[in-house]
Design a protein around this motif. Structure first.
Motif, short mmCIF file in Angstrom:
data_model
loop_
_atom_site.label_atom_id
_atom_site.label_comp_id
_atom_site.label_asym_id
_atom_site.label_seq_id
_atom_site.Cartn_x
_atom_site.Cartn_y
_atom_site.Cartn_z
N GLN A 183 50.92 10.27 44.67
CA GLN A 183 51.52 9.75 43.44
C GLN A 183 50.70 8.56 42.97
O GLN A 183 50.38 7.67 43.77
N ILE A 184 50.34 8.56 41.70
CA ILE A 184 49.56 7.48 41.10
C ILE A 184 50.49 6.67 40.22
O ILE A 184 51.19 7.22 39.37
N PHE A 185 50.49 5.34 40.41
CA PHE A 185 51.37 4.45 39.66
C PHE A 185 50.55 3.52 38.77
O PHE A 185 49.45 3.12 39.12
N ASP A 186 51.11 3.18 37.62
CA ASP A 186 50.51 2.19 36.73
C ASP A 186 50.68 0.81 37.38
O ASP A 186 51.78 0.42 37.74
N SER A 187 49.57 0.08 37.52
CA SER A 187 49.63 -1.21 38.22
C SER A 187 50.39 -2.27 37.43
O SER A 187 50.90 -3.22 38.02
N LYS A 188 50.49 -2.12 36.12
CA LYS A 188 51.20 -3.12 35.31
C LYS A 188 52.69 -2.86 35.23
O LYS A 188 53.50 -3.76 35.35
#
Length: 97
Positions: free
Chosen positions: A63-68
Motif C-alpha cells: 500500500q502506497i500512502f501520500d506523505s502529506k
C-alpha cells in the motif's frame, strides 16, 4: 507470465511502484512476512501443474500512502504461484481492485 484476463488481472506493471513491488515479490524470501500471504496450499485442477507438485498460491500486497495527507493512493496486489520444494516462483499477475 500468465495471459491477461479481461477485467480481473494484468501481467505487465503499469507504474514504477508496481514494477518495484513485482521485483520485491519475485526476489523476496520464501517466508511469510507482513506483505506475503499464502492463499491456497497445493493448487489442484490447473492443467499446467502436475498433481504431485507442491505448488501454493501466494499474494503479495503493498500500500502506497501520500506523505502529506496520509491517505492511501495506491494498493498493489500481486498473486503468484510458488513451488515450496524448490523455491521457484512463477505466474505473477496484478489484481485489479
Amino acid at each position: 507470465m500468465a495471459k491477461d484476463k479481461a477485467g480481473k488481472w494484468y501481467t505487465t506493471p503499469k507504474t514504477l511502484n508496481e514494477q518495484l513491488a513485482l521485483d520485491e515479490a519475485m526476489t523476496g524470501p520464501n517466508i511469510i512476512t507482513d506483505k506475503r500471504k499464502r492463499i491456497k496450499d497445493d493448487i489442484k485442477g490447473d492443467p499446467r501443474i502436475p498433481a504431485y507438485s507442491c505448488i501454493d498460491k501466494w499474494s503479495y500486497s503493498v500500500q502506497i500512502f501520500d506523505s502529506k495527507t496520509g491517505k492511501r493512493i495506491e494498493n498493489i496486489q500481486i498473486h503468484y504461484l510458488a513451488d515450496r520444494n524448490i523455491g521457484i516462483k512463477f505466474d505473477f499477475k496484478f489484481k485489479i481492485d
